[in-house]
Motif scaffolding. Structure first.
Motif, PDB file in Angstrom:
ATOM      1  N   VAL A  79      16.072  -3.275  11.735  1.00  0.00           N
ATOM      2  CA  VAL A  79      16.464  -4.032  10.548  1.00  0.00           C
ATOM      3  C   VAL A  79      16.439  -3.088   9.353  1.00  0.00           C
ATOM      4  N   SER A  80      17.542  -3.022   8.653  1.00  0.00           N
ATOM      5  CA  SER A  80      17.598  -2.117   7.507  1.00  0.00           C
ATOM      6  C   SER A  80      17.275  -2.818   6.195  1.00  0.00           C
ATOM      7  N   ALA A  81      17.258  -4.135   6.205  1.00  0.00           N
ATOM      8  CA  ALA A  81      16.985  -4.875   4.969  1.00  0.00           C
ATOM      9  C   ALA A  81      15.485  -4.892   4.731  1.00  0.00           C
ATOM     10  N   VAL A  82      15.023  -4.074   3.789  1.00  0.00           N
ATOM     11  CA  VAL A  82      13.613  -4.007   3.439  1.00  0.00           C
ATOM     12  C   VAL A  82      13.430  -4.745   2.120  1.00  0.00           C
ATOM     13  N   ARG A  83      12.459  -5.628   2.082  1.00  0.00           N
ATOM     14  CA  ARG A  83      12.189  -6.343   0.838  1.00  0.00           C
ATOM     15  C   ARG A  83      11.735  -5.340  -0.206  1.00  0.00           C
ATOM     16  N   HIS A  84      12.237  -5.483  -1.418  1.00  0.00           N
ATOM     17  CA  HIS A  84      11.901  -4.558  -2.493  1.00  0.00           C
ATOM     18  C   HIS A  84      10.583  -4.953  -3.136  1.00  0.00           C
ATOM     19  N   TYR A  85       9.715  -3.975  -3.294  1.00  0.00           N
ATOM     20  CA  TYR A  85       8.426  -4.205  -3.935  1.00  0.00           C
ATOM     21  C   TYR A  85       8.493  -3.707  -5.369  1.00  0.00           C
ATOM     22  N   ASP A  86       8.248  -4.595  -6.291  1.00  0.00           N
ATOM     23  CA  ASP A  86       8.260  -4.267  -7.703  1.00  0.00           C
ATOM     24  C   ASP A  86       6.862  -3.748  -8.068  1.00  0.00           C
ATOM     25  N   ARG A  87       6.766  -2.433  -8.252  1.00  0.00           N
ATOM     26  CA  ARG A  87       5.465  -1.807  -8.507  1.00  0.00           C
ATOM     27  C   ARG A  87       4.846  -2.266  -9.823  1.00  0.00           C
ATOM     28  N   HIS A  88       5.646  -2.553 -10.791  1.00  0.00           N
ATOM     29  CA  HIS A  88       5.113  -2.944 -12.089  1.00  0.00           C
ATOM     30  C   HIS A  88       4.549  -4.356 -12.085  1.00  0.00           C
ATOM     31  N   ASN A  89       5.238  -5.256 -11.400  1.00  0.00           N
ATOM     32  CA  ASN A  89       4.765  -6.637 -11.323  1.00  0.00           C
ATOM     33  C   ASN A  89       3.914  -6.900 -10.090  1.00  0.00           C
ATOM     34  N   ARG A  90       3.792  -5.885  -9.221  1.00  0.00           N
ATOM     35  CA  ARG A  90       2.991  -5.939  -7.992  1.00  0.00           C
ATOM     36  C   ARG A  90       3.342  -7.166  -7.137  1.00  0.00           C
ATOM     37  N   ALA A 125      11.564   5.481   6.101  1.00  0.00           N
ATOM     38  CA  ALA A 125      11.394   4.411   7.090  1.00  0.00           C
ATOM     39  C   ALA A 125      12.676   3.605   7.255  1.00  0.00           C
ATOM     40  N   ALA A 126      13.350   3.300   6.138  1.00  0.00           N
ATOM     41  CA  ALA A 126      14.607   2.545   6.203  1.00  0.00           C
ATOM     42  C   ALA A 126      15.683   3.357   6.913  1.00  0.00           C
ATOM     43  N   ASP A 127      15.738   4.666   6.625  1.00  0.00           N
ATOM     44  CA  ASP A 127      16.717   5.526   7.308  1.00  0.00           C
ATOM     45  C   ASP A 127      16.440   5.578   8.805  1.00  0.00           C
ATOM     46  N   LEU A 128      15.186   5.684   9.177  1.00  0.00           N
ATOM     47  CA  LEU A 128      14.813   5.709  10.596  1.00  0.00           C
ATOM     48  C   LEU A 128      15.179   4.394  11.270  1.00  0.00           C
ATOM     49  N   GLY A 183       5.348   6.801  -2.264  1.00  0.00           N
ATOM     50  CA  GLY A 183       5.737   5.543  -1.625  1.00  0.00           C
ATOM     51  C   GLY A 183       7.230   5.325  -1.500  1.00  0.00           C
ATOM     52  N   ILE A 184       7.987   5.602  -2.536  1.00  0.00           N
ATOM     53  CA  ILE A 184       9.437   5.383  -2.506  1.00  0.00           C
ATOM     54  C   ILE A 184      10.075   6.264  -1.434  1.00  0.00           C
ATOM     55  N   ALA A 185       9.665   7.525  -1.385  1.00  0.00           N
ATOM     56  CA  ALA A 185      10.221   8.448  -0.383  1.00  0.00           C
ATOM     57  C   ALA A 185       9.844   8.005   1.033  1.00  0.00           C
ATOM     58  N   ILE A 186       8.620   7.536   1.204  1.00  0.00           N
ATOM     59  CA  ILE A 186       8.172   7.073   2.517  1.00  0.00           C
ATOM     60  C   ILE A 186       9.000   5.861   2.958  1.00  0.00           C
ATOM     61  N   MET A 187       9.210   4.905   2.050  1.00  0.00           N
ATOM     62  CA  MET A 187       9.987   3.716   2.403  1.00  0.00           C
ATOM     63  C   MET A 187      11.446   4.061   2.676  1.00  0.00           C
ATOM     64  N   LYS A 188      12.009   5.002   1.931  1.00  0.00           N
ATOM     65  CA  LYS A 188      13.383   5.422   2.185  1.00  0.00           C
ATOM     66  C   LYS A 188      13.487   6.054   3.563  1.00  0.00           C
ATOM     67  N   ALA A 227       0.833  -1.208   0.000  1.00  0.00           N
ATOM     68  CA  ALA A 227       0.000   0.000   0.000  1.00  0.00           C
ATOM     69  C   ALA A 227       0.865   1.255   0.000  1.00  0.00           C
ATOM     70  N   VAL A 228       1.942   1.229   0.780  1.00  0.00           N
ATOM     71  CA  VAL A 228       2.831   2.400   0.805  1.00  0.00           C
ATOM     72  C   VAL A 228       3.498   2.595  -0.548  1.00  0.00           C
ATOM     73  N   TYR A 229       4.013   1.529  -1.139  1.00  0.00           N
ATOM     74  CA  TYR A 229       4.662   1.644  -2.449  1.00  0.00           C
ATOM     75  C   TYR A 229       3.678   2.100  -3.528  1.00  0.00           C
ATOM     76  N   ASP A 230       2.410   1.739  -3.412  1.00  0.00           N
ATOM     77  CA  ASP A 230       1.412   2.161  -4.392  1.00  0.00           C
ATOM     78  C   ASP A 230       1.048   3.639  -4.235  1.00  0.00           C
ATOM     79  N   HIS A 231       1.362   4.200  -3.076  1.00  0.00           N
ATOM     80  CA  HIS A 231       1.114   5.624  -2.830  1.00  0.00           C
ATOM     81  C   HIS A 231       2.052   6.438  -3.721  1.00  0.00           C
TER      82      HIS A 231
END
Length: 115
Positions: free
Chosen positions: A101-112, A91-94, A84-89, A77-81
């Motif tokens: 944990v800094s390892a966030v699974r990457h969400y492929d927006r095109h392949n959902r 969150a990872a920085d925080l 989304g990319i800025a929000i996840m970045k 849902a965040v990535y679809d916003h």
């Protein structure tokens, strides 16, 4: 005296002798605490303990799968916003700053889906 086999099952409750005439009950169940001279204890067998552990592991796995599905839905849902990319970045920085944990699974927006 170590745990003695009794009828195909390990007797968890047992008496320990110190070699100087002292005898101490090492109880493994409440029945032996109440009556130390009870012949049969009510301790679970190794098989019963194993099955209980299996049930606990299965329950923990179900909880983990549910939490992972919830996490994945939120991240999706965040990535679809539109931000989304800025929000996840952010969150990872925080997480990095707070020792998370800094390892966030990457969400492929095109392949959902997650990679």
């Amino acid at each position: 005296m170590a745990c003695e086999p009794t009828g195909g099952r390990a007797q968890v409750c047992h008496w320990w002798e110190d070699g100087h005439g002292g005898r101490y009950l090492i109880p493994g169940c409440h029945a032996r605490v109440e009556d130390p001279d009870l012949e049969v204890c009510h301790c679970p067998t190794i098989e019963e303990q194993f099955e209980a552990a299996r049930r606990q592991v299965a329950a923990a796995a179900r909880v983990l799968r549910g939490q992972q599905a919830w996490h994945d839905a939120i991240v999706r849902a965040v990535y679809d916003h539109h931000d989304g990319i800025a929000i996840m970045k952010a969150a990872a920085d925080l997480a990095d700053r707070s020792g998370g944990v800094s390892a966030v699974r990457h969400y492929d927006r095109h392949n959902r889906r997650f990679r």
